[in-house]
Design a protein around this motif. Structure first.
Motif, PDB file in Angstrom:
ATOM      1  N   ALA A 144     -12.900  -4.222  16.260  1.00 33.11           N
ATOM      2  CA  ALA A 144     -12.368  -3.691  15.061  1.00 33.11           C
ATOM      3  C   ALA A 144     -13.898  -3.044  14.151  1.00 33.11           C
ATOM      4  N   PHE A 145     -13.773  -1.877  13.986  1.00 31.95           N
ATOM      5  CA  PHE A 145     -15.055  -1.253  13.299  1.00 31.95           C
ATOM      6  C   PHE A 145     -14.757  -0.725  11.994  1.00 31.95           C
ATOM      7  N   PHE A 146     -13.589  -0.243  11.755  1.00 29.49           N
ATOM      8  CA  PHE A 146     -13.068   0.669  10.719  1.00 29.49           C
ATOM      9  C   PHE A 146     -12.936  -0.314   9.616  1.00 29.49           C
ATOM     10  N   ASN A 147     -12.065  -1.415   9.698  1.00 26.96           N
ATOM     11  CA  ASN A 147     -12.003  -2.233   8.720  1.00 26.96           C
ATOM     12  C   ASN A 147     -13.372  -2.925   8.273  1.00 26.96           C
ATOM     13  N   LEU A 180      -5.357   5.438   3.863  1.00 28.02           N
ATOM     14  CA  LEU A 180      -6.843   4.904   3.763  1.00 28.02           C
ATOM     15  C   LEU A 180      -6.783   4.022   2.321  1.00 28.02           C
ATOM     16  N   ILE A 181      -6.880   4.775   1.162  1.00 24.74           N
ATOM     17  CA  ILE A 181      -6.903   4.490  -0.133  1.00 24.74           C
ATOM     18  C   ILE A 181      -6.201   3.151  -0.911  1.00 24.74           C
ATOM     19  N   PRO A 182      -4.953   3.349  -0.400  1.00 23.66           N
ATOM     20  CA  PRO A 182      -3.854   2.403  -1.049  1.00 23.66           C
ATOM     21  C   PRO A 182      -4.156   1.019  -0.544  1.00 23.66           C
ATOM     22  N   THR A 183      -4.206   1.139   0.854  1.00 23.98           N
ATOM     23  CA  THR A 183      -4.667   0.082   1.487  1.00 23.98           C
ATOM     24  C   THR A 183      -5.882  -0.803   1.115  1.00 23.98           C
ATOM     25  N   TYR A 184      -7.146  -0.073   1.003  1.00 20.48           N
ATOM     26  CA  TYR A 184      -8.352  -0.408   0.305  1.00 20.48           C
ATOM     27  C   TYR A 184      -8.079  -1.060  -0.956  1.00 20.48           C
ATOM     28  N   LEU A 185      -7.349  -0.298  -1.566  1.00 20.12           N
ATOM     29  CA  LEU A 185      -6.992  -0.887  -3.043  1.00 20.12           C
ATOM     30  C   LEU A 185      -6.458  -2.261  -3.062  1.00 20.12           C
ATOM     31  N   VAL A 186      -5.279  -2.543  -2.184  1.00 16.03           N
ATOM     32  CA  VAL A 186      -4.502  -3.554  -2.011  1.00 16.03           C
ATOM     33  C   VAL A 186      -5.326  -4.708  -1.601  1.00 16.03           C
ATOM     34  N   VAL A 187      -6.290  -4.594  -0.514  1.00 13.52           N
ATOM     35  CA  VAL A 187      -7.059  -5.631  -0.117  1.00 13.52           C
ATOM     36  C   VAL A 187      -8.286  -6.237  -1.331  1.00 13.52           C
ATOM     37  N   PRO A 228       0.735  -1.000   0.026  1.00 13.77           N
ATOM     38  CA  PRO A 228      -0.041  -0.079   0.132  1.00 13.77           C
ATOM     39  C   PRO A 228       0.819   1.359  -0.225  1.00 13.77           C
ATOM     40  N   LEU A 229       1.739   1.218   0.552  1.00  8.57           N
ATOM     41  CA  LEU A 229       2.873   2.426   0.667  1.00  8.57           C
ATOM     42  C   LEU A 229       3.480   2.786  -0.992  1.00  8.57           C
ATOM     43  N   VAL A 281     -11.307  12.005   2.719  1.00  9.72           N
ATOM     44  CA  VAL A 281     -10.778  10.925   1.690  1.00  9.72           C
ATOM     45  C   VAL A 281     -11.713   9.722   1.529  1.00  9.72           C
ATOM     46  N   TYR A 282     -12.293   9.341   2.917  1.00 12.03           N
ATOM     47  CA  TYR A 282     -13.131   8.236   2.658  1.00 12.03           C
ATOM     48  C   TYR A 282     -14.435   8.456   1.961  1.00 12.03           C
ATOM     49  N   ASN A 283     -15.083   9.645   2.215  1.00 14.97           N
ATOM     50  CA  ASN A 283     -16.290   9.959   1.305  1.00 14.97           C
ATOM     51  C   ASN A 283     -15.898  10.084  -0.058  1.00 14.97           C
ATOM     52  N   ASN A 284     -14.829  10.650  -0.498  1.00 15.63           N
ATOM     53  CA  ASN A 284     -14.457  10.913  -1.885  1.00 15.63           C
ATOM     54  C   ASN A 284     -14.205   9.751  -2.483  1.00 15.63           C
ATOM     55  N   GLY A 285     -13.200   9.179  -1.743  1.00 19.34           N
ATOM     56  CA  GLY A 285     -12.352   7.874  -2.390  1.00 19.34           C
ATOM     57  C   GLY A 285     -13.100   6.654  -2.497  1.00 19.34           C
ATOM     58  N   ILE A 286     -13.420   6.037  -1.272  1.00 17.74           N
ATOM     59  CA  ILE A 286     -14.233   5.053  -1.329  1.00 17.74           C
ATOM     60  C   ILE A 286     -15.729   4.986  -1.722  1.00 17.74           C
ATOM     61  N   ILE A 287     -16.295   6.063  -1.047  1.00 19.84           N
ATOM     62  CA  ILE A 287     -17.733   6.177  -1.382  1.00 19.84           C
ATOM     63  C   ILE A 287     -17.844   6.739  -2.976  1.00 19.84           C
ATOM     64  N   GLY A 288     -17.002   7.860  -3.138  1.00 24.22           N
ATOM     65  CA  GLY A 288     -17.272   8.539  -4.367  1.00 24.22           C
ATOM     66  C   GLY A 288     -16.602   8.019  -5.449  1.00 24.22           C
ATOM     67  N   GLY A 289     -15.490   7.295  -5.248  1.00 25.22           N
ATOM     68  CA  GLY A 289     -14.723   6.869  -6.481  1.00 25.22           C
ATOM     69  C   GLY A 289     -13.685   7.803  -7.203  1.00 25.22           C
ATOM     70  N   ASN A 290     -13.434   8.923  -6.517  1.00 24.84           N
ATOM     71  CA  ASN A 290     -12.265   9.774  -6.826  1.00 24.84           C
ATOM     72  C   ASN A 290     -10.902   9.229  -6.143  1.00 24.84           C
ATOM     73  N   TRP A 291     -10.400   8.246  -6.660  1.00 27.44           N
ATOM     74  CA  TRP A 291      -9.425   7.604  -6.121  1.00 27.44           C
ATOM     75  C   TRP A 291      -7.926   8.298  -6.335  1.00 27.44           C
ATOM     76  N   GLY A 292      -7.545   8.987  -7.396  1.00 25.91           N
ATOM     77  CA  GLY A 292      -6.556   9.866  -7.622  1.00 25.91           C
ATOM     78  C   GLY A 292      -6.388  10.961  -6.528  1.00 25.91           C
ATOM     79  N   ILE A 293      -7.509  11.617  -6.251  1.00 21.29           N
ATOM     80  CA  ILE A 293      -7.505  12.868  -5.730  1.00 21.29           C
ATOM     81  C   ILE A 293      -7.612  12.566  -4.246  1.00 21.29           C
ATOM     82  N   SER A 294      -8.392  11.404  -3.768  1.00 26.49           N
ATOM     83  CA  SER A 294      -8.318  10.896  -2.506  1.00 26.49           C
ATOM     84  C   SER A 294      -6.779  10.366  -2.047  1.00 26.49           C
ATOM     85  N   GLY A 295      -6.430   9.802  -2.905  1.00 29.03           N
ATOM     86  CA  GLY A 295      -5.007   9.269  -2.741  1.00 29.03           C
ATOM     87  C   GLY A 295      -3.998  10.185  -2.523  1.00 29.03           C
TER      88      GLY A 295
END
Lengths: 290, 315
Positions: free
Chosen positions: B235-238, B150-157, A19-20, A244-258
């Protein structure tokens, strides 16, 4: 020997280092169906929120900074005060008992803490039931945008102030008792001993904790806030993590949230390094030696 | 901040000050009754703030309909009529029962796997001149310092096809790098001669780990195991990120839906002939989520009071 350690090392590589590396999506127009390798590279355009003054981002940044300041000023010193109070008790068994009570909330999850607060302070909660029974007006505390930051702050104090005393109690117990004795013989009052011996001895620790706090200053209570965001709305409650959560995971704006996530991480590291330099400049040890 | 929290655990042993006897040293003046009273009052208020919520949640969960009605449909401090029907309702099948089973399963499996992976890695790094010891140690230290977003971890999972699988609640948090460092420090403080003589007698590293290291490390295993267990249970977040199907929900998501968001609990969610009051049901769910923490808490506390992790800070 290697075989026994490999699963652990593999877990770190796959779920920490991969992920890093995945932060490269901050420089991509990431599309889930294309993946990391096929998505188009877009340079720094995802970071446009930094100089374009995106209002949603600014709102989230603003809320984050306000909460960080409030929590650093109000939440951060509470454990110290509580520790001093506990330490001034003579009875060791009473002190142990109180410590057990105060540490407990730390081990509850945020879902439980938020639920408990609702049941105590909510519109149908214990406080208001009591007020209604005594013909007093109902206090609307939960779900009120203006009170949201105060609510979040008091929850943070309730959950972690007791746990935070551990480190101060440990440091206080290491202070040389002869200093107190000598000061008392010279006529220093209990208050003077507190000001001139106890607090100066805790200065280094206090600075250390402050630096660490600074490093996480752009992260304020993600779970806690996302759980309570519904009733109070985005304006009052959005912070960088929830953005980040609302935009990325929910909204699908991956690049910007990243990109926002990466920005947060980099700023955090810079703050720790900077604060540590500052601490060295003032002759303190800081987190790490020079 | 878990890293800092856990390192402080190590030092709690010394929190017994020089006044451990509990007696006032001869040089200290007699406490002023007024200040004593103020301090006492402040502490009583603090204790009340922690204890009252627990108390009223438990009281409301066992209160019957009449008591709750008498309280205007709100929280109860002293149930006049006691009934366990809400516990019976939520625990005899339905979404809560399933969530309890799922959460217990994740906690047990996760804790065992985490302990095994952590101990294995810590043992590897604790041996002098281990193959690749240096780079792997840097790997662990780096994981303490830098956390991926958060985002990269999610994408990897997602890339590993773990979305909506219980493994997504275990594998990404399998190893806490800080725990590895604590355990490694503990292993390093064990008498090394034992390992040498065992090796001379022809014991393999696995034998040494299982027959010598682990039996000597019960305390540190217990504390770190408890920390892992509490984290898995809470654990809630994950779960919110990765679990989509309702029938795979662990306790935390049930809590959010039915207690925090107050979604109505009906006959589809619990099984009861007469549905107990909503509030009792909600409080019963809350109590069920808290009880495991209360049960392991004394053990946790005894261990961090014993300070088995002294020396851990040396890293």
């Amino acid at each position: 020997m290697l075989l026994l350690g490999i699963p652990g090392a593999l877990a770190l590589i796959l779920f920490h280092y991969l992920p890093l590396l995945g932060n490269v999506i901050a420089f991509q127009d990431y599309q889930p169906y294309l993946g990391f390798t096929e998505s188009e590279w877009v340079g720094f355009s995802n970071f446009a929120f930094l100089w374009n003054g995106n209002p949603e981002f600014l709102n989230a940044l603003w809320n984050t900074l306000i909460l960080t300041v409030i929590q650093t000023v109000l939440v951060f010193p509470v454990p110290l005060v509580l520790a001093l109070l506990l330490n001034s008790l003579a009875g060791e068994r009473l002190k142990r008992l109180l410590q057990s009570v105060f540490y407990l909330p730390h081990f509850l999850s945020w879902v439980i803490v938020v639920a408990l607060f609702q049941q105590m302070l909510g519109n149908a909660g214990m406080l208001n039931t009591f007020l209604v029974q005594h013909d007093l007006p109902v206090l609307h505390i939960i779900g009120v945008p203006d009170l949201f930051k105060a609510l979040v702050t008091s929850q943070a104090i309730w959950k972690d102030a007791g746990w935070g005393t551990i480190i101060f109690l440990a440091a206080i117990s290491r202070i040389d008792q002869e200093q107190y004795e000598a000061a008392a013989v010279d006529g220093a009052t209990a208050w003077q001993r507190l000001i001139n011996i106890t607090l100066p001895s805790l200065k280094g620790l206090f600075i250390l904790l402050l630096i660490l706090r600074l490093g996480s200053s752009l992260s304020v209570g993600f779970e806690q806030i996302i759980l309570q965001q519904g009733p109070v709305g985005i304006q009052a409650s959005e912070v960088l993590d929830t953005w980040v959560y609302n935009n990325g995971i929910i909204g699908g704006n991956w690049g910007i949230s990243g990109a926002v996530g990466l920005f947060k991480g980099v700023v955090g590291v810079l703050l720790v390094v900077g604060a540590n330099k500052l601490a060295h400049a003032f002759g303190e040890r800081g987190v790490y030696e020079k | 901040m878990t890293t800092l929290e856990q390192s402080t655990v190590a030092k709690d042993r010394v929190s017994v000050p020089a006044r451990a006897s509990g007696k006032r040293p001869p040089w200290m003046e007699k406490p002023n009754p007024v200040t004593q009273a103020v301090k006492f009052l402040a502490l009583v208020i603090c204790v009340a703030l922690v204890v009252i919520p627990f108390w009223s949640v438990i009281a409301t969960s066992i209160a019957d309909q009449t008591t709750i009605n008498a309280a205007g449909g709100g929280m109860v401090m002293w149930p006049k009529g006691v009934t366990f029907s809400s516990y019976a309702a939520v625990l005899s099948g339905g979404v809560v029962t399933r969530a309890v089973v799922i959460s217990v399963g994740i906690t047990v499996v996760g804790t065992l796997l985490s302990l095994a992976a952590t101990a294995g890695l810590a043992y590897w790094l604790s041996r002098p001149n281990a193959l690749l010891g240096k780079p792997v140690l840097m790997l662990v230290l780096g994981a303490v310092l830098f956390s991926p977003g958060l985002i990269p971890t999610y994408l990897v999972v997602k890339q590993f096809n773990l979305l909506d699988s219980w493994w997504s609640l275990i594998l990404p948090v399998l190893v806490n790098a800080f725990n590895v460092i604590v355990m490694r420090a503990f292993f390093q403080e064990l008498p090394q001669e034992l390992f040498e003589s065992a090796a001379i007698d022809g014991a393999s590293s696995a034998t040494i780990l299982f027959r010598i290291v682990l039996p000597l490390s019960k305390a540190v295993m217990a504390v770190i195991g408890l920390f892992y267990a509490v984290a898995y249970w809470n654990a809630f977040f994950n779960a919110m990120l990765y679990i989509q199907s309702t029938d795979k929900w662990p306790m935390a998501l049930v809590l959010r839906t039915y207690v925090v968001n107050q979604t109505t609990i009906g006959g589809d969610q619990v099984s009861a002939e007469v549905l107990p009051p909503q509030l009792s049901l909600q409080m019963a769910i809350l109590v069920i989520a808290i009880v495991p923490i209360l049960v392991v808490y004394p053990f946790l506390q005894r261990h961090f009071a014993k300070g088995v992790m002294i020396g851990a800070v040396k890293g």
